[in-house]
Scaffold this motif. Structure first.
Motif, short mmCIF file in Angstrom:
data_model
loop_
_atom_site.label_atom_id
_atom_site.label_comp_id
_atom_site.label_asym_id
_atom_site.label_seq_id
_atom_site.Cartn_x
_atom_site.Cartn_y
_atom_site.Cartn_z
N LEU A 75 30.34 171.49 15.29
CA LEU A 75 31.04 171.58 16.61
C LEU A 75 29.85 172.37 17.40
O LEU A 75 29.23 173.24 16.78
N SER A 110 33.31 182.21 18.07
CA SER A 110 33.79 180.96 17.25
C SER A 110 32.79 179.85 18.10
O SER A 110 33.15 178.68 17.96
N LEU A 125 34.28 166.12 17.00
CA LEU A 125 34.19 166.31 15.62
C LEU A 125 34.44 164.87 14.76
O LEU A 125 35.74 164.72 14.90
N ASP A 151 31.39 168.52 9.37
CA ASP A 151 31.63 169.61 9.12
C ASP A 151 31.80 170.51 10.40
O ASP A 151 31.34 170.09 11.40
N TYR A 152 32.80 171.56 10.00
CA TYR A 152 33.10 172.26 11.39
C TYR A 152 31.73 173.09 12.00
O TYR A 152 31.76 173.15 13.17
N SER A 153 30.70 173.08 11.26
CA SER A 153 29.32 173.60 11.64
C SER A 153 28.62 172.62 12.60
O SER A 153 27.91 173.14 13.43
N ASP A 211 37.21 169.79 21.11
CA ASP A 211 36.77 169.70 19.66
C ASP A 211 37.14 168.54 19.03
O ASP A 211 36.31 168.11 18.30
#
Length: 271
Positions: free
Chosen positions: A122, A158, A113, A118-120, A109
């Protein structure tokens, strides 16, 4: 397995005899075969029961500088939908495989990233762990790990999918036969499509030399790592002796040319 230099540089027949001892549960041989997209696609498609088309394929892929603890992934693959697959093979029941997968997941991860993303962003991540032992001792060929909100049947998603497979359990299914083939890697067995084709190529045909070259590179890297570890252990021993003689930790570290974090990491391993 002890690899001798004369085996690696000998005649074709000598090299072929050496390579015949390997199977797909050896990470070096596994990585060489997985370099071929057709073999990797075949394996992933039949392990996960869904079509996988690869756009990027990295074997023996190193992720460095995460908490000062680098990792080397057996195969890191991206498909045309930009899903990521980490495939690891493991011989011998080493403890804490759940924690190992947790750490590998974090490292992957972290590497995907980019700063400012943004985490979205990933990707979906499939962690695939193939062992020659039954990791949970429940006599199953395949374990899929899922998380749920306690007290409900609602899944906690997740984007990480964890799958354990093993060669130890035989249940008569095609999946079981495929996994057991990873351990035998019989070059005369043509039952497993592109995977069998690449095993045959690297054990009998023109890929033998490539395999020996990969083993030689692995042996060199292993020797280099052992040499570096030996240097660190000697430095740690120097620091310990200086501390016993009343020197300050800072002065001892400077004299031994080692940083504090490395010393703390290895101090417990050096008597």
């Amino acid at each position: 397995m002890v690899i001798r230099h004369e085996d690696l540089v000998g005649s074709f027949e000598q090299q072929k005899a050496l390579v015949s001892q390997f199977n797909l549960m050896d990470d070096t041989f596994f990585s060489v075969v997985m370099e071929h997209n057709d073999a990797a696609e075949y394996l992933l498609t039949h392990l996960l029961g869904k079509s996988v088309r690869i756009i990027e394929n990295k074997t023996q892929y190193s992720i460095r500088n995460i908490e000062n603890h680098s990792i080397v992934l057996d195969a890191l693959i991206e498909d045309e939908e930009h899903n990521i697959y980490d495939v690891e093979v493991q011989i011998g029941d080493k403890k804490n495989h759940e924690r190992r997968i947790r750490y590998y997941r974090t490292a992957i991860d972290w590497s995907y990233l980019e700063k400012g993303k943004d985490y979205s962003d990933l990707p979906e991540l499939y962690m695939i762990f193939i062992s020659d032992f039954d990791p949970f001792q429940m006599s199953k060929v395949h374990y899929e790990i899922a998380q749920y909100i306690e007290g409900t049947d609602r899944k906690y998603d997740s984007g990480v999918h964890i799958h354990y497979f093993n060669t130890a359990v035989a249940d008569g299914t095609f999946l079981s036969d495929l996994l057991r083939y990873l351990k035998s890697s019989d070059p005369e067995n043509n039952s497993f499509g592109a995977l069998s084709k690449q095993v045959n190529y690297h054990k009998i045909q023109g890929g033998v030399g490539n395999m020996c070259k990969a083993v030689e590179e692995y042996a060199k890297e292993y020797a280099k790592e052992r040499e570096e570890k030996g240097r660190i252990e000697k430095s740690v021993e120097v620091v310990k002796n200086m501390l016993k003689d009343g020197f300050s930790i800072d002065k001892a570290l400077k004299y031994a040319d080692i940083d504090r974090s490395t010393y703390d990491k290895y101090a417990g391993q050096v008597q």
